[in-house]
Design an enzyme around this catalytic site. Structure first.
Site, mmCIF file in Angstrom:
data_model
loop_
_atom_site.group_PDB
_atom_site.id
_atom_site.type_symbol
_atom_site.label_atom_id
_atom_site.label_comp_id
_atom_site.label_asym_id
_atom_site.label_seq_id
_atom_site.Cartn_x
_atom_site.Cartn_y
_atom_site.Cartn_z
ATOM 1 N N ARG A 1 0.812 -1.137 -0.184
ATOM 2 C CA ARG A 1 -0.121 -0.070 0.024
ATOM 3 C C ARG A 1 0.808 1.313 -0.040
ATOM 4 O O ARG A 1 0.574 2.292 -0.572
ATOM 5 C CB ARG A 1 -0.995 -0.084 1.270
ATOM 6 C CG ARG A 1 -1.574 1.255 1.610
ATOM 7 C CD ARG A 1 -2.661 1.021 2.295
ATOM 8 N NE ARG A 1 -3.871 0.288 1.707
ATOM 9 C CZ ARG A 1 -4.636 -0.604 2.535
ATOM 10 N NH1 ARG A 1 -4.653 -0.412 3.749
ATOM 11 N NH2 ARG A 1 -5.504 -1.412 1.729
ATOM 12 N N TYR A 2 1.984 1.246 0.638
ATOM 13 C CA TYR A 2 2.919 2.479 0.709
ATOM 14 C C TYR A 2 4.321 2.175 -0.150
ATOM 15 O O TYR A 2 4.436 0.865 -0.380
ATOM 16 C CB TYR A 2 3.574 2.458 2.405
ATOM 17 C CG TYR A 2 2.243 2.944 3.467
ATOM 18 C CD1 TYR A 2 1.782 4.110 3.442
ATOM 19 C CD2 TYR A 2 1.702 1.838 4.113
ATOM 20 C CE1 TYR A 2 0.686 4.462 4.456
ATOM 21 C CE2 TYR A 2 0.830 2.127 4.987
ATOM 22 C CZ TYR A 2 0.397 3.133 5.325
ATOM 23 O OH TYR A 2 -0.702 3.731 6.107
ATOM 24 N N ARG B 1 7.207 -0.302 1.729
ATOM 25 C CA ARG B 1 7.170 -1.322 2.829
ATOM 26 C C ARG B 1 5.858 -2.136 2.561
ATOM 27 O O ARG B 1 5.084 -1.628 1.816
ATOM 28 C CB ARG B 1 6.886 -0.828 4.110
ATOM 29 C CG ARG B 1 6.071 0.247 4.517
ATOM 30 C CD ARG B 1 6.558 1.312 5.697
ATOM 31 N NE ARG B 1 5.349 2.136 6.061
ATOM 32 C CZ ARG B 1 5.064 3.442 5.412
ATOM 33 N NH1 ARG B 1 5.603 3.855 4.317
ATOM 34 N NH2 ARG B 1 4.040 4.027 5.883
ATOM 35 N N CYS C 1 -4.187 -17.205 15.190
ATOM 36 C CA CYS C 1 -3.687 -16.421 16.275
ATOM 37 C C CYS C 1 -3.650 -16.990 17.725
ATOM 38 O O CYS C 1 -4.584 -17.958 17.993
ATOM 39 C CB CYS C 1 -4.472 -15.046 16.395
ATOM 40 S SG CYS C 1 -4.319 -14.135 15.067
ATOM 41 N N CYS D 1 -9.533 -12.160 18.469
ATOM 42 C CA CYS D 1 -10.216 -10.893 19.013
ATOM 43 C C CYS D 1 -11.647 -10.681 18.282
ATOM 44 O O CYS D 1 -11.509 -10.926 16.955
ATOM 45 C CB CYS D 1 -9.166 -9.827 18.759
ATOM 46 S SG CYS D 1 -7.504 -10.010 19.257
ATOM 47 N N CYS E 1 -11.426 -8.139 15.561
ATOM 48 C CA CYS E 1 -10.469 -8.281 14.716
ATOM 49 C C CYS E 1 -10.688 -7.315 13.253
ATOM 50 O O CYS E 1 -11.690 -7.570 12.861
ATOM 51 C CB CYS E 1 -10.114 -9.680 14.295
ATOM 52 S SG CYS E 1 -8.492 -10.017 12.979
ATOM 53 N N ARG F 1 -9.294 -8.314 10.391
ATOM 54 C CA ARG F 1 -9.306 -9.453 9.431
ATOM 55 C C ARG F 1 -10.295 -10.512 9.878
ATOM 56 O O ARG F 1 -9.909 -11.733 9.878
ATOM 57 C CB ARG F 1 -7.783 -9.865 9.130
ATOM 58 C CG ARG F 1 -6.978 -8.639 8.591
ATOM 59 C CD ARG F 1 -5.694 -9.304 8.104
ATOM 60 N NE ARG F 1 -4.941 -8.066 7.692
ATOM 61 C CZ ARG F 1 -3.690 -7.502 8.345
ATOM 62 N NH1 ARG F 1 -3.306 -8.415 9.303
ATOM 63 N NH2 ARG F 1 -3.143 -6.551 8.054
ATOM 64 N N ASP G 1 -11.474 -0.228 13.068
ATOM 65 C CA ASP G 1 -11.973 -0.099 11.847
ATOM 66 C C ASP G 1 -13.393 -0.525 11.668
ATOM 67 O O ASP G 1 -14.240 -1.261 12.444
ATOM 68 C CB ASP G 1 -11.067 -1.188 11.165
ATOM 69 C CG ASP G 1 -9.542 -1.044 11.073
ATOM 70 O OD1 ASP G 1 -9.244 0.317 10.866
ATOM 71 O OD2 ASP G 1 -8.540 -1.808 10.872
ATOM 72 N N ASP H 1 -7.012 4.043 10.261
ATOM 73 C CA ASP H 1 -6.574 3.484 9.275
ATOM 74 C C ASP H 1 -7.925 3.676 8.073
ATOM 75 O O ASP H 1 -8.819 3.196 8.290
ATOM 76 C CB ASP H 1 -6.347 1.873 9.383
ATOM 77 C CG ASP H 1 -5.412 1.302 8.574
ATOM 78 O OD1 ASP H 1 -5.102 1.897 7.526
ATOM 79 O OD2 ASP H 1 -4.717 0.410 8.762
ATOM 80 N N LYS I 1 -2.809 4.682 7.123
ATOM 81 C CA LYS I 1 -3.057 5.112 8.531
ATOM 82 C C LYS I 1 -2.898 6.793 8.391
ATOM 83 O O LYS I 1 -1.998 7.222 7.732
ATOM 84 C CB LYS I 1 -1.980 4.686 9.584
ATOM 85 C CG LYS I 1 -2.365 3.253 9.542
ATOM 86 C CD LYS I 1 -1.019 2.650 10.329
ATOM 87 C CE LYS I 1 -1.125 1.327 10.489
ATOM 88 N NZ LYS I 1 -0.666 0.623 9.542
HETATM 89 C C1 LIG Z 1 0.198 -0.443 9.132
HETATM 90 C C2 LIG Z 1 0.342 -0.746 7.677
HETATM 91 C C3 LIG Z 1 2.177 -0.625 7.330
HETATM 92 C C4 LIG Z 1 3.042 0.034 8.036
HETATM 93 O O1 LIG Z 1 2.672 1.259 8.685
HETATM 94 P P1 LIG Z 1 3.722 1.879 9.395
HETATM 95 O O2 LIG Z 1 2.818 3.311 9.672
HETATM 96 O O3 LIG Z 1 5.027 2.172 8.618
HETATM 97 O O4 LIG Z 1 4.040 1.234 10.918
HETATM 98 C C5 LIG Z 1 2.149 -1.020 5.944
HETATM 99 N N1 LIG Z 1 1.265 -1.606 5.376
HETATM 100 C C6 LIG Z 1 -0.038 -1.808 5.435
HETATM 101 C C7 LIG Z 1 -0.828 -2.383 4.579
HETATM 102 C C8 LIG Z 1 -0.451 -1.368 6.896
HETATM 103 O O5 LIG Z 1 -1.878 -1.689 7.125
#
Ligand SMILES: *Cc1c(COP(=O)(O)O)cnc(C)c1O
Length: 374
Positions: A95-96, A99, A108, A112, A115, A117, A275, A312, A319
């Site tokens: 998504r980012y 990362r 798990c 929870c 959750c 998910r 969420d 989120d 986020k």
């Molecule tokens: C939370 C999340 C991350 C990591 O987010 P950070 O703000 O860098 O901790 C990466 N990918 C996804 C899909 C997430 O939900």
């Protein structure tokens, strides 16, 4: 069999074994309907910690009929973060820019009730050897990925040997700078943190942990020992907390939790607004509640004890950090701000260069927004 495996194998998974539920046939039959949609798991360690039906731990893991109430809601859905859309290969969310989130397991230590998910956790056959192979290959093929968050499901329920192999394969990828594990294990199945596991984990630094904790009562002597073992092998520990109605949505509890975290060498990282997940409406709070809690932390206790409060974004926006408003006025000449006691202060910036002509268009937009929000 190790202790943690025994505790896991003795989990409550059936309605008839749930603690403190009404002794009515009709109620139990309806709960059965809940269970078919959302599995139950309370491992025997966690079960022992639940003292009453008002227990904040009870609310997190024991299903209630309220989970069926929001089924016809148009707003709550099974995948509120649109994760399935951001999966270039199965069970990897990219998504980012730099990362990715990689699911290496979908089991798990407890399930929870809130959750995000709920659609996946505890059902068989979602994360497989093949999805894992494709996920790792994807990271290998994408040199822009410098950070991987192993999540799930809980990565620490993967057996030692397999976890060693996965961490080894990831660590061998030259462009992957940091590895992260998101886990609820230290607080809910502390016996899993064994000497053997620690010996494996410490080979793969820099490895970061974000540990899910929601209530100060989750810190038993066993949990404190597990966290100490992880800190002692040099893993920087952070926390993630979900804001939950009736569990941690009051200042006293939240502050006590943040203090407990720091005392255990865990830096509070995120408080999540719950969420918009189907089957979880009864545990959500308003956003104002979250902002008020942040206000009661900021300035009133160590800055170290104040995490980021985030939503989120529904639909997959990622986020977004929220803060109680501290800017009363913001012009080219001055900023008027308020502190944690409500006192007002003025910061002058008159004649600090010819600011307005130098503002880029994006800066101008954000200044405008500040003024409007006053
Ligand atoms: C939370 C999340 C991350 C990591 O987010 P950070 O703000 O860098 O901790 C990466 N990918 C996804 C899909 C997430 O939900």
């Amino acid at each position: 069999m190790e202790l943690w495996q025994k505790q896991l194998s003795q989990s409550v998974v059936k309605v008839k074994d749930l603690p403190f539920i009404p002794d009515s046939e009709e109620y139990r039959n309806k709960l059965e309907e809940v269970r078919e949609n959302y599995p139950i798991r309370i491992n025997s360690y966690f079960l022992e910690q639940i003292k009453s039906p008002d227990d904040p731990l009870w609310k997190q893991v024991v299903p209630t009929l309220a989970e069926l109430d929001d089924f016809d809601s148009e707003e709550l859905i099974t995948d509120p973060l649109n994760e399935e859309v951001d999966m270039p290969v199965p069970e990897l969310v990219h998504r980012y820019p730099d990362r990715v989130l990689l699911m290496i397991n979908n089991q798990c230590p407890i399930v929870c009730r809130f959750c995000t998910r709920k659609r996946k956790i505890g059902f068989p056959g979602i994360v497989t050897r093949e999805t894992l192979r494709q996920g790792i290959q994807y990271i290998r093929d994408h040199s822009e990925v410098r950070d991987v968050i192993m999540s799930g499901g809980d990565p620490l329920l993967v057996p030692d040997k397999e976890l060693d192999r996965i961490l080894g394969e990831l660590r061998a990828i030259p462009h992957l700078e940091i590895l992260r594990i998101g886990t609820r294990v230290p607080g809910t199945l502390p016996a899993r943190i064994t000497e053997n596991l620690c010996a494996i984990l410490k080979k793969y630094h820099p490895l970061y942990f974000n540990i899910h904790f929601n209530h100060p009562s989750e810190f038993t002597p066993e949990v404190e020992k597990a966290c100490a073992m992880l800190a002692d092998i040099g893993i920087p520990l952070g926390s993630q907390t979900v804001l939950l109605k009736g569990v941690n949505d009051d200042s006293k509890t939240m502050k006590a939790l943040m203090h407990k975290l720091l005392k255990n060498r865990i830096k509070p990282y995120y408080i999540y607004q719950a969420d918009m997940t189907e089957g979880t409406d009864h545990l959500r709070t308003s956003v104002q509640k979250g902002l008020d809690l942040m206000k009661d932390l900021m300035g009133h206790t160590s800055g170290m004890a104040v995490p980021y409060y985030v939503i989120d974004a529904p639909g997959g926006g990622g986020k977004i950090r929220l803060l109680p408003n501290s800017v009363i006025k913001h012009t080219d000449d001055e900023v008027v701000i308020t502190n944690y006691e409500g006192k007002v202060f003025r910061y002058s910036q008159t004649n600090l260069e010819n600011r307005s002509s130098k503002l880029s268009s994006t800066e101008k937009v954000s200044t405008d927004i500040c003024q409007i929000s006053v």
